[in-house]
Design a protein around this motif. Sequence first.
Motif, mmCIF file in Angstrom:
data_model
loop_
_atom_site.group_PDB
_atom_site.id
_atom_site.type_symbol
_atom_site.label_atom_id
_atom_site.label_comp_id
_atom_site.label_asym_id
_atom_site.label_seq_id
_atom_site.Cartn_x
_atom_site.Cartn_y
_atom_site.Cartn_z
ATOM 1 N N LEU A 1 131.172 23.332 -6.888
ATOM 2 C CA LEU A 1 132.193 22.657 -7.531
ATOM 3 C C LEU A 1 132.962 23.660 -8.433
ATOM 4 O O LEU A 1 134.257 23.183 -8.556
ATOM 5 C CB LEU A 1 131.820 21.176 -8.408
ATOM 6 C CG LEU A 1 132.610 20.404 -8.918
ATOM 7 C CD1 LEU A 1 133.297 19.518 -7.739
ATOM 8 C CD2 LEU A 1 132.262 19.272 -9.714
ATOM 9 N N GLN B 1 127.642 17.579 -5.763
ATOM 10 C CA GLN B 1 127.943 18.706 -6.275
ATOM 11 C C GLN B 1 126.819 19.414 -6.665
ATOM 12 O O GLN B 1 125.788 18.949 -7.039
ATOM 13 C CB GLN B 1 128.770 18.439 -7.850
ATOM 14 C CG GLN B 1 127.813 18.279 -9.067
ATOM 15 C CD GLN B 1 127.189 17.047 -9.237
ATOM 16 O OE1 GLN B 1 127.149 16.179 -8.300
ATOM 17 N NE2 GLN B 1 126.500 16.708 -10.289
ATOM 18 N N ASP C 1 127.608 23.287 -10.857
ATOM 19 C CA ASP C 1 128.354 22.785 -11.826
ATOM 20 C C ASP C 1 128.151 22.979 -13.266
ATOM 21 O O ASP C 1 128.611 22.502 -14.091
ATOM 22 C CB ASP C 1 128.466 21.184 -11.734
ATOM 23 C CG ASP C 1 127.179 20.831 -11.661
ATOM 24 O OD1 ASP C 1 125.985 21.617 -11.429
ATOM 25 O OD2 ASP C 1 127.029 19.382 -11.869
ATOM 26 N N LEU D 1 134.296 18.594 -15.232
ATOM 27 C CA LEU D 1 133.876 18.143 -14.179
ATOM 28 C C LEU D 1 134.711 16.842 -13.631
ATOM 29 O O LEU D 1 135.197 16.726 -12.515
ATOM 30 C CB LEU D 1 132.583 17.445 -14.637
ATOM 31 C CG LEU D 1 131.439 18.358 -14.583
ATOM 32 C CD1 LEU D 1 130.163 17.584 -15.075
ATOM 33 C CD2 LEU D 1 131.062 18.667 -13.083
ATOM 34 N N GLU E 1 136.333 16.969 -9.974
ATOM 35 C CA GLU E 1 135.857 15.967 -9.019
ATOM 36 C C GLU E 1 137.030 14.973 -8.692
ATOM 37 O O GLU E 1 137.084 14.489 -7.723
ATOM 38 C CB GLU E 1 134.829 15.242 -9.756
ATOM 39 C CG GLU E 1 133.619 15.902 -10.024
ATOM 40 C CD GLU E 1 132.552 15.171 -10.885
ATOM 41 O OE1 GLU E 1 131.245 15.264 -10.399
ATOM 42 O OE2 GLU E 1 132.957 14.482 -11.772
ATOM 43 N N TYR F 1 132.497 11.400 -1.840
ATOM 44 C CA TYR F 1 131.930 12.304 -2.928
ATOM 45 C C TYR F 1 131.398 11.408 -4.083
ATOM 46 O O TYR F 1 131.823 10.655 -4.484
ATOM 47 C CB TYR F 1 132.921 13.188 -3.620
ATOM 48 C CG TYR F 1 132.596 14.111 -4.691
ATOM 49 C CD1 TYR F 1 131.693 15.260 -4.641
ATOM 50 C CD2 TYR F 1 132.707 13.551 -6.017
ATOM 51 C CE1 TYR F 1 131.227 15.947 -5.666
ATOM 52 C CE2 TYR F 1 132.264 14.326 -7.097
ATOM 53 C CZ TYR F 1 131.579 15.329 -6.824
ATOM 54 O OH TYR F 1 131.127 16.180 -8.014
ATOM 55 N N ARG G 1 128.929 12.051 -7.518
ATOM 56 C CA ARG G 1 128.313 13.223 -8.707
ATOM 57 C C ARG G 1 126.646 12.644 -8.872
ATOM 58 O O ARG G 1 126.528 11.450 -9.256
ATOM 59 C CB ARG G 1 128.846 13.019 -10.101
ATOM 60 C CG ARG G 1 128.362 14.041 -11.067
ATOM 61 C CD ARG G 1 128.591 13.852 -12.520
ATOM 62 N NE ARG G 1 130.138 13.930 -12.762
ATOM 63 C CZ ARG G 1 130.849 13.803 -14.013
ATOM 64 N NH1 ARG G 1 129.719 13.802 -15.060
ATOM 65 N NH2 ARG G 1 131.887 13.963 -14.137
#
Length: 218
Positions: free
Chosen positions: A154, A178, A181, A189, A193, A207, A209
């Motif tokens: 990321l 991710q 990071d 973030l 993101e 996606y 997290r």
Amino acid sequence: MKLTKYTHACVRLEKDGGVLVLDPGTFSETAEALAGAQAVLITHEHADHVDVPAMVNALRRSDVLAVFAPAGVAAHLREEAPQAAVRIHTVEPGSSFDAAGFNVRSFGGQHALIHPQVPIVANIGYLVDGNVYHPGDSFIIPDGLTVQTLLVPLHAPWSKVSEVVDFVIAVRAPRAFQIHDGLLNETGLKVAESHVARLGRKYGTEYTRLAPRESVEV
């Protein structure tokens, strides 16, 4: 298989009693991630991807732990843990092998450019069971196949958001989580993101997290 995300670039995969760990580095909960592992895949030599003292200790404690890494990393580990040398394997791009009951294919060859004055080191991306792809510190795209689960670097000193998004779009995996990071705070973030999630979704990638130590089935 069960995928557990640790801080930064480290991921643990579990299936049918097999435990495979990728990139247990110094930013991660290395000892926890390595507990009970039968195999480790290392993408490259940087400390945030391989905690050498922790790996040496793990190799000394286990009679079965195998390590797969680029030539330089493998040679260093053999020097530090000579009693485990036969279990430390050199990986070249374009190879296929089994580790801890998982099938692994390797891609790439070199780390992404950080700066012209910073030497480029070897970097191997790993596709596990034709499903999970960990690219290490590169945006190398596996050729001739479809990735199901993409681990997205990321943020890094060598990348920018547009490159991260283009990587996600190019791979077009149905799902992405991710990695890399560890240098971002919560604000950073969210910014990174938001672009990955919004633009990736347009090309079929969802996606999500994962928090450190969070697990999902993939």
